[in-house]
Design an enzyme around this catalytic site. Sequence first.
Site, short mmCIF file in Angstrom:
data_model
loop_
_atom_site.label_atom_id
_atom_site.label_comp_id
_atom_site.label_asym_id
_atom_site.label_seq_id
_atom_site.Cartn_x
_atom_site.Cartn_y
_atom_site.Cartn_z
N THR A 1 12.49 -0.46 2.33
CA THR A 1 11.66 -1.00 3.40
C THR A 1 12.46 -0.96 4.69
OG1 THR A 1 10.51 -2.46 1.86
CG2 THR A 1 10.35 -3.00 4.18
N HIS B 1 -17.03 -12.47 -0.95
CA HIS B 1 -17.57 -11.59 0.08
C HIS B 1 -18.63 -10.62 -0.47
CE1 HIS B 1 -14.25 -12.95 2.62
NE2 HIS B 1 -14.80 -12.33 3.62
N GLY B 2 -18.71 -10.51 -1.79
CA GLY B 2 -19.69 -9.60 -2.37
C GLY B 2 -19.45 -8.16 -1.92
N GLU C 1 10.83 -7.13 -5.31
CA GLU C 1 11.96 -8.00 -5.69
C GLU C 1 11.93 -8.37 -7.17
OE1 GLU C 1 13.90 -7.93 -3.46
OE2 GLU C 1 12.98 -8.14 -1.52
#
Length: 401
Positions: A162, A354-355, A379
Amino acid sequence: MSRLAQTAGLTDDQRDILKTVREFVDKEIIPVATELEHRDEYPQQIVDGLKELGLFGLMIPEEYGGLGESLLTYALCVEEIARGWMSVSGIINTHFIVAYMLKQHGTQEQKEYFLPRMALGEVRGAFSMSEPGLGSDVSAITSKAVQDGDEYVLNGQKMWLTNGGTSTLVAVLVRSDEGHPEGTAPHKSMTTFLIEKEAGFGEVRPGLTIPGKIDKMGYKGVDTTELIMDGLRIPANRVLGGQTGRGFYQMMDGVEVGRVNVAARGCGVAQRAFELGVSYAQQRHTFGKAIAEHQAIQFKLAEMATKVEAAHAMMVNAARKKDSGERNDLEAGMAKYLASEYCKEVVEDAFRIHGGYGFSKEYEIERLYREAPMLLIGEGTAEIQKMIIGRRLLEEYRLQG
C-alpha cells in the site's frame, strides 16, 4: 456527533482533534469519495489537507516535530477517516507503521534523519512483508540481502505494498543469513531495511522497480503495488536498528499497530454503513409507511448498531492496552477479527436495506460493499487472527501439573 461508538475518558485535546477530523471528513472527503473511487484517482487534495492538519505526525514524538499523540487517538482518527473513505485511512496507515517502527526500533541517527520529515508528510512511508507465493507464511520469505563491504545487495520480489508508488520510504523485510548459523530459525535470520526511493512507477532508484498499480475490486484511489529488487544496493546504516536478524520482531510489533488500525477502519466503514442504512430506511416508503417502521427493518438496524458498538469497544481496548506498554497481540487480534467480520455484516445489511438501489453506483453503499472485503484479509486473515487468539488463550489458561 453520532450517538454510536462514543469513547469515554478522552482528554479535551483528544476531543478537539477528533472534532476537527470529523468536520474535515464531512466537508472534504464524503462529498467527493465515491466519484474519486470510481475513477480510481489518488486523492491528492485530501492528502494535502491531512498534511495541513498535522495528521502525518500524529503519533511521532514532539521532539521530532510530531504531535506525540497516543495509539488510541490515532485509531479514533482512523475510524473517522475510514467513515469517509477507507482508502484515505490506508494512505496514512502504512506511513504510521513505518514511523512507529522507527520510533521503537530505529537508531538515533535513523530517528533524527527520518521522523521530522515524516511528521511533516514530506517523507511518506510504506512497509513490505508479503511476496507473490507467500500469503501469511512470513517464514517462507525468499527475498534476500547479502553483505558486500559496507553495503547490502538486495534481490527479490515483494507484493501488496500500500502506497508503493507514492511513498518515498519503504521498510522491507528480507532474509539475511550472514551471521546466523545454518539451522537458525527463519524468523531469526530476517532483517528490515529502510529503502529510500523516488515517488512514482518504473525504476525509482537503481535496482528498484515499482511496476505499476494493481487493479483491485475495491480500496481504490490508494496505490497498491509490487516491488522488485534486482541488485539493489543499500548502505549498512539503513538496517533498521543497526543490527541484522531483528526484522521479524520489528515487523510484528508494527503489525500489532496495523491490526488496531484495520479494526478502526472496520469500525469507521460500519458506522458509515449504519448511517446510510438508517437514513434510507426513514426515506423509503412501502405499503404506506417508511420501511423503518417495519419490524424486520428495525431488527436489522438494532443488530447493526449493536455490532458497531461492540467492534468500537474492542478496538478502543486494544489501543489502550498497547498505549499502556503491555502486550496486546490477543486484544489486537480479537479487535481486528471482530471489527472486520462485523463490518462486512453491517455493510451487507445496509446494502439489503437499500434494495435494488444498493446495486447502483449512484449510491454510496455500493462502494462500501466493495471495500469491506479487504478488511477480512488485510494485516492477516480471520484464520490467522484466530490462530493468534487461540495460542494466546492457551498461554493464559494453561493447566498446571
